[in-house]
Design a protein around this motif. Structure first.
Motif: not given
Length: 168
Positions: A104, A107-108, A111-112, A148-149, A152, A154
């Motif tokens: 988690r 992944a967080d 995601s940024r 999860d990856v 996020v 592209s």
């Protein structure tokens, strides 16, 4: 995200080389975040070979466990190759860490994105169901992490026989 099939026929060197080409299409300097740990001589030689192939412009960051921290410490705009998620996951599982919490956290951070990030992972869910609990737990955790990856990312590429197939 660049994924290679698991032991059923993936070509790790071709996947890594493709990911390196994607990164070096961006302006230098580039960062290479390595998650491998050298527990034996063969692995030490592999790591040394990989490092020797990368030329000027690359900075190698060893992050066998704190991958999220290593990514977060990168300068904005820095192109980075993360190699590889499944080795990182293995490191946490063998250390008996809270894998779900670490995934988690990673992944967080992913995601940024603050620059072009390229992530290498193995696709291990295409083979038979493993015969032992640890291998099944790893396969399931790797599948969730890759999902999860990929969610996020592209772009997601699957490498088959050294050829990239666009999945997303």
């Amino acid at each position: 995200m660049v994924k290679r099939p698991g032991a059923s026929g993936g070509a790790p060197a071709a996947t890594r080389a493709h990911a390196e080409r994607l990164v070096t299409a961006c302006p230098a300097p580039w960062s290479y975040i390595a998650t491998a740990q050298a527990y034996d001589e063969e692995m030490r030689q592999r790591i040394a070979l990989h490092r020797s192939r990368r030329g000027a412009g690359w900075t190698t960051i060893d992050a066998p466990l704190d991958l999220a921290g290593a990514i977060g410490a990168l300068p904005d705009g820095q192109p980075v190759l993360i190699d590889c998620l499944t080795l990182w996951l293995t490191n946490h599982m063998l250390a008996d860490h809270d894998v779900e919490a670490e995934c988690r956290r990673l992944a967080d951070v992913l995601s940024r994105p603050r620059g072009p990030w390229f992530v290498v992972s193995n696709e291990v869910g295409q083979g038979i169901v493993p015969d032992n609990a640890l291998a099944r737990r790893f396969r399931d955790a790797a599948g969730r992490l890759n999902q999860d990856v990929a969610a996020v990312a592209s772009t997601v590429l699957l490498m088959v026989a050294g050829l990239p197939l666009k999945v997303k």
